[in-house]
Design a protein around this motif. Structure first.
Motif, PDB file in Angstrom:
ATOM      1  N   ASP A   1      -8.988   5.897  -9.541  1.00  0.00           N
ATOM      2  CA  ASP A   1      -9.318   7.314  -9.350  1.00  0.00           C
ATOM      3  C   ASP A   1      -8.213   8.230  -9.871  1.00  0.00           C
ATOM      4  O   ASP A   1      -8.473   9.392 -10.214  1.00  0.00           O
ATOM      5  CB  ASP A   1      -9.578   7.611  -7.869  1.00  0.00           C
ATOM      6  CG  ASP A   1     -10.879   6.982  -7.367  1.00  0.00           C
ATOM      7  OD1 ASP A   1     -11.697   6.560  -8.208  1.00  0.00           O
ATOM      8  OD2 ASP A   1     -11.055   6.904  -6.136  1.00  0.00           O
ATOM      9  N   GLY A   2      -6.969   7.725  -9.930  1.00  0.00           N
ATOM     10  CA  GLY A   2      -5.866   8.521 -10.448  1.00  0.00           C
ATOM     11  C   GLY A   2      -5.805   8.552 -11.967  1.00  0.00           C
ATOM     12  O   GLY A   2      -4.894   9.170 -12.538  1.00  0.00           O
ATOM     13  N   GLY A   3      -6.754   7.885 -12.627  1.00  0.00           N
ATOM     14  CA  GLY A   3      -6.776   7.878 -14.083  1.00  0.00           C
ATOM     15  C   GLY A   3      -5.890   6.819 -14.705  1.00  0.00           C
ATOM     16  O   GLY A   3      -5.639   6.839 -15.922  1.00  0.00           O
ATOM     17  N   HIS A   4      -5.410   5.880 -13.887  1.00  0.00           N
ATOM     18  CA  HIS A   4      -4.514   4.834 -14.379  1.00  0.00           C
ATOM     19  C   HIS A   4      -5.307   3.624 -14.852  1.00  0.00           C
ATOM     20  O   HIS A   4      -6.468   3.432 -14.467  1.00  0.00           O
ATOM     21  CB  HIS A   4      -3.535   4.436 -13.277  1.00  0.00           C
ATOM     22  CG  HIS A   4      -2.764   5.591 -12.715  1.00  0.00           C
ATOM     23  ND1 HIS A   4      -1.759   6.216 -13.417  1.00  0.00           N
ATOM     24  CD2 HIS A   4      -2.891   6.262 -11.533  1.00  0.00           C
ATOM     25  CE1 HIS A   4      -1.283   7.225 -12.684  1.00  0.00           C
ATOM     26  NE2 HIS A   4      -1.954   7.262 -11.543  1.00  0.00           N
ATOM     27  N   GLU A   5      -4.669   2.813 -15.675  1.00  0.00           N
ATOM     28  CA  GLU A   5      -5.310   1.597 -16.149  1.00  0.00           C
ATOM     29  C   GLU A   5      -5.149   0.488 -15.117  1.00  0.00           C
ATOM     30  O   GLU A   5      -4.042   0.213 -14.647  1.00  0.00           O
ATOM     31  CB  GLU A   5      -4.703   1.136 -17.479  1.00  0.00           C
ATOM     32  CG  GLU A   5      -5.352  -0.141 -18.005  1.00  0.00           C
ATOM     33  CD  GLU A   5      -4.627  -0.772 -19.182  1.00  0.00           C
ATOM     34  OE1 GLU A   5      -5.185  -1.733 -19.757  1.00  0.00           O
ATOM     35  OE2 GLU A   5      -3.518  -0.310 -19.525  1.00  0.00           O
ATOM     36  N   LEU A   6      -6.249  -0.170 -14.778  1.00  0.00           N
ATOM     37  CA  LEU A   6      -6.228  -1.337 -13.916  1.00  0.00           C
ATOM     38  C   LEU A   6      -6.182  -2.575 -14.799  1.00  0.00           C
ATOM     39  O   LEU A   6      -7.063  -2.776 -15.642  1.00  0.00           O
ATOM     40  CB  LEU A   6      -7.467  -1.356 -13.025  1.00  0.00           C
ATOM     41  CG  LEU A   6      -7.589  -2.531 -12.044  1.00  0.00           C
ATOM     42  CD1 LEU A   6      -6.471  -2.474 -11.004  1.00  0.00           C
ATOM     43  CD2 LEU A   6      -8.957  -2.502 -11.362  1.00  0.00           C
ATOM     44  N   ALA A   7      -5.146  -3.383 -14.646  1.00  0.00           N
ATOM     45  CA  ALA A   7      -4.968  -4.590 -15.445  1.00  0.00           C
ATOM     46  C   ALA A   7      -4.653  -5.755 -14.514  1.00  0.00           C
ATOM     47  O   ALA A   7      -4.414  -5.578 -13.320  1.00  0.00           O
ATOM     48  CB  ALA A   7      -3.863  -4.388 -16.483  1.00  0.00           C
ATOM     49  N   SER A   8      -4.635  -6.946 -15.072  1.00  0.00           N
ATOM     50  CA  SER A   8      -4.515  -8.173 -14.278  1.00  0.00           C
ATOM     51  C   SER A   8      -3.105  -8.753 -14.310  1.00  0.00           C
ATOM     52  O   SER A   8      -2.465  -8.809 -15.358  1.00  0.00           O
ATOM     53  CB  SER A   8      -5.509  -9.212 -14.808  1.00  0.00           C
ATOM     54  OG  SER A   8      -5.288 -10.479 -14.212  1.00  0.00           O
ATOM     55  N   HIS A   9      -2.680  -9.202 -13.138  1.00  0.00           N
ATOM     56  CA  HIS A   9      -1.416  -9.940 -12.999  1.00  0.00           C
ATOM     57  C   HIS A   9      -1.695 -11.369 -12.531  1.00  0.00           C
ATOM     58  O   HIS A   9      -0.830 -12.030 -11.973  1.00  0.00           O
ATOM     59  CB  HIS A   9      -0.532  -9.207 -11.985  1.00  0.00           C
ATOM     60  CG  HIS A   9       0.930  -9.514 -12.080  1.00  0.00           C
ATOM     61  ND1 HIS A   9       1.575  -9.829 -13.256  1.00  0.00           N
ATOM     62  CD2 HIS A   9       1.908  -9.558 -11.113  1.00  0.00           C
ATOM     63  CE1 HIS A   9       2.864 -10.036 -13.021  1.00  0.00           C
ATOM     64  NE2 HIS A   9       3.083  -9.903 -11.738  1.00  0.00           N
ATOM     65  N   GLY A  10      -2.959 -11.804 -12.762  1.00  0.00           N
ATOM     66  CA  GLY A  10      -3.393 -13.090 -12.232  1.00  0.00           C
ATOM     67  C   GLY A  10      -3.801 -12.947 -10.778  1.00  0.00           C
ATOM     68  O   GLY A  10      -3.759 -11.857 -10.206  1.00  0.00           O
TER      69      GLY A  10
ATOM     70  N   GLU B   1       0.828  -1.210   0.000  1.00  0.00           N
ATOM     71  CA  GLU B   1       0.000   0.000   0.000  1.00  0.00           C
ATOM     72  C   GLU B   1       0.862   1.260   0.000  1.00  0.00           C
ATOM     73  O   GLU B   1       0.683   2.152  -0.832  1.00  0.00           O
ATOM     74  CB  GLU B   1      -0.926   0.010   1.212  1.00  0.00           C
ATOM     75  CG  GLU B   1      -2.193  -0.797   1.065  1.00  0.00           C
ATOM     76  CD  GLU B   1      -3.134  -0.547   2.217  1.00  0.00           C
ATOM     77  OE1 GLU B   1      -4.246  -0.044   1.968  1.00  0.00           O
ATOM     78  OE2 GLU B   1      -2.774  -0.840   3.367  1.00  0.00           O
ATOM     79  N   ALA B   2       1.763   1.346   0.949  1.00  0.00           N
ATOM     80  CA  ALA B   2       2.604   2.541   1.064  1.00  0.00           C
ATOM     81  C   ALA B   2       3.472   2.718  -0.174  1.00  0.00           C
ATOM     82  O   ALA B   2       3.689   3.842  -0.643  1.00  0.00           O
ATOM     83  CB  ALA B   2       3.474   2.456   2.315  1.00  0.00           C
ATOM     84  N   ASN B   3       3.968   1.620  -0.733  1.00  0.00           N
ATOM     85  CA  ASN B   3       4.846   1.712  -1.896  1.00  0.00           C
ATOM     86  C   ASN B   3       4.091   2.146  -3.146  1.00  0.00           C
ATOM     87  O   ASN B   3       4.583   2.963  -3.938  1.00  0.00           O
ATOM     88  CB  ASN B   3       5.546   0.375  -2.134  1.00  0.00           C
ATOM     89  CG  ASN B   3       6.538   0.039  -1.036  1.00  0.00           C
ATOM     90  OD1 ASN B   3       7.103   0.934  -0.401  1.00  0.00           O
ATOM     91  ND2 ASN B   3       6.767  -1.247  -0.798  1.00  0.00           N
ATOM     92  N   VAL B   4       2.887   1.616  -3.354  1.00  0.00           N
ATOM     93  CA  VAL B   4       2.086   2.050  -4.500  1.00  0.00           C
ATOM     94  C   VAL B   4       1.693   3.513  -4.343  1.00  0.00           C
ATOM     95  O   VAL B   4       1.722   4.294  -5.314  1.00  0.00           O
ATOM     96  CB  VAL B   4       0.836   1.165  -4.678  1.00  0.00           C
ATOM     97  CG1 VAL B   4      -0.116   1.781  -5.705  1.00  0.00           C
ATOM     98  CG2 VAL B   4       1.232  -0.238  -5.120  1.00  0.00           C
TER      99      VAL B   4
ATOM    100  N   ALA C   1       2.005   9.105  -6.106  1.00  0.00           N
ATOM    101  CA  ALA C   1       2.322  10.511  -5.849  1.00  0.00           C
ATOM    102  C   ALA C   1       3.328  11.037  -6.866  1.00  0.00           C
ATOM    103  O   ALA C   1       3.202  12.174  -7.358  1.00  0.00           O
ATOM    104  CB  ALA C   1       2.864  10.670  -4.431  1.00  0.00           C
ATOM    105  N   LEU C   2       4.320  10.225  -7.215  1.00  0.00           N
ATOM    106  CA  LEU C   2       5.319  10.653  -8.193  1.00  0.00           C
ATOM    107  C   LEU C   2       4.701  10.780  -9.584  1.00  0.00           C
ATOM    108  O   LEU C   2       5.001  11.735 -10.323  1.00  0.00           O
ATOM    109  CB  LEU C   2       6.481   9.650  -8.213  1.00  0.00           C
ATOM    110  CG  LEU C   2       7.733  10.052  -9.005  1.00  0.00           C
ATOM    111  CD1 LEU C   2       8.310  11.370  -8.507  1.00  0.00           C
ATOM    112  CD2 LEU C   2       8.787   8.943  -8.931  1.00  0.00           C
ATOM    113  N   LEU C   3       3.827   9.862  -9.938  1.00  0.00           N
ATOM    114  CA  LEU C   3       3.154   9.951 -11.234  1.00  0.00           C
ATOM    115  C   LEU C   3       2.286  11.202 -11.306  1.00  0.00           C
ATOM    116  O   LEU C   3       2.261  11.893 -12.337  1.00  0.00           O
ATOM    117  CB  LEU C   3       2.304   8.707 -11.468  1.00  0.00           C
ATOM    118  CG  LEU C   3       3.042   7.361 -11.578  1.00  0.00           C
ATOM    119  CD1 LEU C   3       2.043   6.231 -11.816  1.00  0.00           C
ATOM    120  CD2 LEU C   3       4.088   7.392 -12.680  1.00  0.00           C
ATOM    121  N   ALA C   4       1.573  11.500 -10.219  1.00  0.00           N
ATOM    122  CA  ALA C   4       0.730  12.700 -10.195  1.00  0.00           C
ATOM    123  C   ALA C   4       1.578  13.957 -10.327  1.00  0.00           C
ATOM    124  O   ALA C   4       1.189  14.921 -11.002  1.00  0.00           O
ATOM    125  CB  ALA C   4      -0.078  12.733  -8.904  1.00  0.00           C
TER     126      ALA C   4
END
Length: 299
Positions: A78-87, A40-43, A48-51
């Motif tokens: 909510d940040g406008g990023h794509e949610l994709a699957s890693h299994g 959680e903290a790492n993502v 924050a850096l992407l924003a």
């Protein structure tokens, strides 16, 4: 007249430090829930850096993580990023039967879509574990409703790799695109330049040169990947691991955040779906597929 810079794809494989395939001999799955989870903290640090740079990326997220940290999934969306699957549980595709793989990717997609409230069209196999021996996985992905995969790595490696695969995006099934991790072709072989451990090991200037070469010489978008634990130099050290695993996992963790910041300044970045699915949807020009093996993969 200056041409518009190519938009490269920034991707994050959302898993925690104890879920890395190389750690599997030392940390059984039965211990995952008892481990300190730092994802959680790492993502959030990456978000924050992407924003800060106004960059949107693709987050290939484990179902196991999404199930336990649904707020994190919603932050990504909510940040406008794509949610994709890693299994679901970071099991290599090459270690699963066809039925097991199909169950894994279907379960993960349904879970991510339910939590994120968005369509999930992309998939990346843990440890790039689709190769010559399990190309049936592409049939499963198409059947499960995915539109693209980023699961091949056209290099020689002790854990994965399909060196004869096309280097760039190519159709592998009707309606399914494969977008391999990026390589540079030098001295008769493919060299990795897509992130991961190589981004930590190589000087940043070399990574930058290689990505620029892909953009300018090949005229292609690069696919860069990383993991949240790579911006976490304070993560717990796993005792008893072999020297190779220790080096690969921990080398230069303290340098990644600054290097990522530089990477975001030096190149233009976007989401996988925006970059690669546009050609299927009548947007950007189609990408070169890359030769006879591309036709074989699509058979």
């Amino acid at each position: 007249m200056l041409s518009t810079p190519i938009t490269n794809a920034l991707t994050i494989d959302v898993e925690d430090y104890f879920q890395v395939s190389a750690m599997a001999p030392y940390i059984p799955r039965s211990e995952w829930d008892s481990r300190e989870c730092r994802v959680e903290a790492n993502v959030e640090r990456i978000l924050a850096l992407l924003a800060q740079h106004g960059v949107r990326a693709t987050f290939f997220t484990l179902g196991w993580i999404a199930e336990r940290y649904p707020r994190l999934v919603r932050q990504i969306v909510d940040g406008g990023h794509e949610l994709a699957s890693h299994g679901y549980g970071h099991e290599r595709a090459s270690d699963l039967s066809r039925a097991q793989f199909s169950d894994d990717i279907t379960r993960a997609r349904a879970l991510l879509e339910d939590i994120g409230g968005v369509a999930v069209t992309g998939y990346r196999a843990p440890s790039f574990s689709i190769g010559q021996g399990n190309l049936w996985a592409f049939d499963c992905l198409r059947e499960a409703g995915y539109r693209y995969s980023s699961s091949l790595f056209p290099i020689r490696h002790d854990h994965y790799g399909m060196p004869d695969a096309p280097r760039f995006a190519h159709p592998v099934r009707d309606g399914l695109l494969e977008v391999p991790a990026t390589t540079v072709y030098l001295a008769g072989r493919n060299l990795p330049c897509s992130g991961g451990g190589w981004f930590r090991l190589m000087p940043y200037a070399l990574s930058r040169w290689m990505i620029r070469r892909v953009n300018t010489v090949d005229g292609q978008a690069a696919v860069f990947y990383m993991h949240p634990w790579e911006v976490d130099p304070g993560q717990p050290r796993v005792p008893g691991i072999d020297a190779r695993t220790r080096f690969r996992h921990y080398v230069n963790l303290d340098k990644v955040h600054a290097r990522l910041d530089a990477l975001l300044r030096d190149f233009r970045w976007g989401r996988m779906d925006d970059i690669f699915l546009a050609s299927q949807d009548g947007g950007a020009p189609a990408l070169r597929s890359g030769g006879h093996l591309s036709q074989a993969l699509a058979a």
